[in-house]
Design an enzyme around this catalytic site. Structure first.
Site, short mmCIF file in Angstrom:
data_model
loop_
_atom_site.label_atom_id
_atom_site.label_comp_id
_atom_site.label_asym_id
_atom_site.label_seq_id
_atom_site.Cartn_x
_atom_site.Cartn_y
_atom_site.Cartn_z
N LYS A 1 0.90 -1.18 0.00
CA LYS A 1 0.00 0.00 0.00
C LYS A 1 0.93 1.21 0.00
O LYS A 1 1.41 1.66 1.03
CB LYS A 1 -0.89 -0.02 1.25
CG LYS A 1 -2.21 0.73 1.13
CD LYS A 1 -2.11 2.18 0.69
CE LYS A 1 -1.72 3.11 1.81
NZ LYS A 1 -1.51 4.52 1.33
N SER B 1 5.39 8.40 9.34
CA SER B 1 5.54 9.32 10.47
C SER B 1 5.34 8.59 11.81
O SER B 1 4.72 7.53 11.86
CB SER B 1 4.53 10.46 10.34
OG SER B 1 3.22 9.92 10.34
N CYS C 1 13.96 11.07 5.83
CA CYS C 1 13.99 10.66 7.24
C CYS C 1 15.41 10.71 7.77
O CYS C 1 15.63 10.67 8.97
CB CYS C 1 13.43 9.26 7.39
SG CYS C 1 14.41 8.06 6.50
P1 NAD Z 1 2.59 9.15 6.83
O1 NAD Z 1 2.77 8.52 8.15
O2 NAD Z 1 1.62 10.27 6.71
O3 NAD Z 1 2.10 8.05 5.76
C1 NAD Z 1 2.76 6.83 5.60
C2 NAD Z 1 1.76 5.79 5.09
O4 NAD Z 1 0.72 5.63 6.07
C3 NAD Z 1 1.08 6.18 3.78
O5 NAD Z 1 0.97 5.03 2.98
C4 NAD Z 1 -0.28 6.68 4.24
O6 NAD Z 1 -1.29 6.47 3.28
C5 NAD Z 1 -0.55 5.87 5.50
N1 NAD Z 1 -1.38 6.59 6.48
C6 NAD Z 1 -1.39 7.94 6.69
N2 NAD Z 1 -2.27 8.24 7.67
C7 NAD Z 1 -2.81 7.08 8.09
C8 NAD Z 1 -3.78 6.74 9.10
N3 NAD Z 1 -4.35 7.66 9.86
N4 NAD Z 1 -4.09 5.44 9.26
C9 NAD Z 1 -3.50 4.49 8.51
N5 NAD Z 1 -2.60 4.75 7.53
C10 NAD Z 1 -2.25 6.03 7.34
O7 NAD Z 1 4.03 9.58 6.31
P2 NAD Z 1 4.41 10.43 5.03
O8 NAD Z 1 4.02 11.84 5.25
O9 NAD Z 1 3.94 9.73 3.80
O10 NAD Z 1 6.01 10.29 5.06
C11 NAD Z 1 6.85 11.13 5.79
C12 NAD Z 1 7.20 10.54 7.13
O11 NAD Z 1 7.81 9.28 6.96
C13 NAD Z 1 8.21 11.38 7.89
O12 NAD Z 1 7.81 11.41 9.24
C14 NAD Z 1 9.51 10.61 7.73
O13 NAD Z 1 10.46 10.81 8.75
C15 NAD Z 1 9.00 9.22 7.74
N6 NAD Z 1 9.97 8.32 7.12
C16 NAD Z 1 10.69 7.53 7.95
C17 NAD Z 1 11.64 6.69 7.43
C18 NAD Z 1 12.45 5.80 8.32
O14 NAD Z 1 13.18 4.99 7.80
N7 NAD Z 1 12.37 5.91 9.63
C19 NAD Z 1 11.86 6.66 6.05
C20 NAD Z 1 11.10 7.47 5.23
C21 NAD Z 1 10.15 8.31 5.78
#
Ligand code: NAD
Length: 500
Positions: A174, A227, A282
């Site tokens: 997803k 996140s 990240c």
């Molecule tokens: P996000 O958490 O908003 O979304 C990530 C995924 O979760 C997406 O597929 C999204 O559709 C889904 N999602 C969003 N809200 C949801 C909910 N309420 N319930 C269920 N699923 C949900 O993250 P983003 O904005 O797409 O990406 C940026 C974030 O990812 C930053 O915080 C970054 O630090 C983090 N990140 C971390 C790493 C790591 O390795 N630690 C790597 C890349 C990105």
């Protein structure tokens, strides 16, 4: 006509039937270019069913079959680097060279998966007792799911599925609904490489699709990257539903600069790592901790370099930094800079008014640099995920270490110094999962695992590397005895079995 991105289920494109779509925007123009289908519960169920069906044969396939397909996929990925990078730039906004870099780092994990036979080699102990041998083997889990963020639409899925399918699992991805096209291109390449239908599936969507994957009884494990609040939710929910989970969260990565460091090298590294990909990494450095008297000189060196960064559309070869993913995110990032002075920060560079001629509706923001940032400032406490670098000052190494270790995040960190003893001390004392010594973004190579500590990772195992193989397999220990026909029958013995 607006392009529509559909699901990929059972080896083919499947049109969204739920009637719900989300907009995909070109961040450089602000124009909605694509609609992405949002999966209903039934559509997620169809993808899981396809993966479950495919597992019956894929789970039994030989290592040679699996790796020969992965080698073909690797060649196709290599040949399609540019095509994938173009899709990423059009939907994410990052510059083409940066998008190519993400494909290259994803390819490293495919390399690793091509050699999975070595990682899956079991262990055998012979003659642990009379004519008794013991073997430890690892077997796939079944259907596993990956939920991925917008900032690496190709690389992060490739942190997961190559290892998962190489281990014999089938996969449901997803991806982020903000930049979904790269995942479909990858699905097509896997199919072209000969991957059987149903081994790799893509369902697009939002919380509805994610929640169904978290509760589906046939999904055995969930890998998540995104996140921190969502990572925590994924870990709690999927664990409560009995699944194996690794959920990587957000970050606030500190770069500690000691007074003896090469300040030019430190400034180069800070600027590259803070503003690359517009800070939407990240592993971005978002807080520099300057120790002792070097603060003013370091900030000046960072300012000189940061001011020269060329900002523009990602498909313009002259651009070094592109726009942010959405207008909402742009405005949120700007709010941290707008509120910084009132929170006690010294604003050295303010990028909030930046725009690009001819692209006025793009999600632009320029470079911001905040100095003498107090730890109480929101710009320090939150993960901004934009081109905003904060600089904090401390008198001593110990004070800097305490500051870093007090952060709730523990993804990556770096130290810049010429003192080997100080660097060694830091790598042992700092509370973070990945440490760079004179390296600003220590993203580990594929054969070492990637993962943070504290609020940057929920679960036990990091992603890819040996941890990845362990995550996508479960252990089994087989104890075997082949009695010699000449042996007398052992007879009944109700005592606890002992080895002798
Ligand atoms: P996000 O958490 O908003 O979304 C990530 C995924 O979760 C997406 O597929 C999204 O559709 C889904 N999602 C969003 N809200 C949801 C909910 N309420 N319930 C269920 N699923 C949900 O993250 P983003 O904005 O797409 O990406 C940026 C974030 O990812 C930053 O915080 C970054 O630090 C983090 N990140 C971390 C790493 C790591 O390795 N630690 C790597 C890349 C990105």
């Amino acid at each position: 006509m607006t392009k529509i991105v559909n699901h990929w289920i059972g080896g083919k494109t499947v049109e969204g039937a739920s009637g719900t779509h989300g907009p995909v925007t070109n961040p450089a123009t602000g124009e909605v270019t694509t609609k992405v289908a949002f999966a209903s519960v039934e559509e997620v169920d169809a993808a899981v069913a396809a993966a479950k069906e495919a597992y019956l044969t894929w789970g039994q396939s030989s290592l040679a079959q699996r790796t020969s397909i992965l080698f073909k996929f690797r060649a196709l990925l290599d040949a399609n680097r540019d095509a994938i990078a173009e899709l990423i730039t059009a939907e994410h906004g990052k510059v083409h060279s940066d998008a190519l870099g993400e494909v290259a780092r994803g390819l490293e994990i495919v390399d690793l998966a091509c050699g999975i036979s070595v990682q899956l080699k079991g262990e055998l102990s012979t003659q642990v007792a009379s004519r008794v041998d013991v073997a430890s083997i690892r077997q796939p889990l079944g259907v596993v799911a990956g939920i991925t963020p917008f900032n690496f639409p190709a690389m992060v899925p490739m942190w997961m599925f190559p290892i998962a399918i190489a281990c014999g699992n089938t996969f449901v991805l997803k991806p982020s609904e903000k930049d979904p096209s790269a995942s479909l291109k990858i699905a097509e390449l896997l199919s072209e490489a000969g991957l059987p239908d149903g081994v790799f599936n893509v369902v697009h969507g939002d919380k509805v699709a994610v929640d169904r994957l978290l509760e589906h009884p046939d999904v055995k494990a969930v890998s998540f990257v995104g996140s921190t609040p969502i990572a925590r939710y994924i870990h709690t929910t999927a664990s409560a539903n009995g699944k194996r989970v690794q959920a990587l969260g957000g970050a606030k990565n500190h770069m500690l600069v000691l007074p003896d460091a090469d300040l030019d090298a430190a400034a180069d590294a800070a600027v590259s790592a803070a503003y690359g990909s517009a800070g939407e990494r990240c592993m971005a450095i978002s807080a520099v901790v300057a120790v002792g008297s070097i603060g003013d000189e370091l900030v000046e060196k960072i300012r000189e370099r940061a001011e020269k960064i060329k900002i523009g559309p990602g498909d313009d070869p002259a651009s070094e930094m592109g726009p942010l993913i959405t207008k909402v995110h742009r405005d949120k990032v700007a709010s941290y800079v707008e509120g910084a002075a009132a929170e006690g920060c010294e604003v050295i560079l303010d990028g909030t008014g930046y725009t690009v001629d001819g692209f006025e509706d793009g999600h632009w923001i320029g470079i911001s640099l905040l100095d003498k940032v107090p730890t109480s400032a929101k710009a320090y406490q939150d993960e901004i995920f934009g081109p905003v670098l904060t600089v904090l000052r401390t008198e001593t190494y110990e004070e800097a270490l305490d500051l870093i270790n007090a952060s709730p995040f523990g993804n990556g960190t770096a130290i810049f110094t010429r003192d080997g003893g100080a660097a060694r001390r830091f790598q042992l004392e700092v509370e973070a999962g990945m440490v760079g010594v004179n390296v600003p973004i220590p993203v580990p190579v594929g054969y070492h695992s990637f993962g943070g500590w504290k609020d940057s990772l929920f679960g036990d195992l990091h992603i890819y590397g040996n941890d990845g193989t362990h995550f996508y397999t479960r252990g089994k220990v087989v104890t075997t005895r082949w009695p010699d026909p000449a042996d007398a029958p052992a007879g009944v013995d109700l005592g606890f079995p002992r080895n002798h």
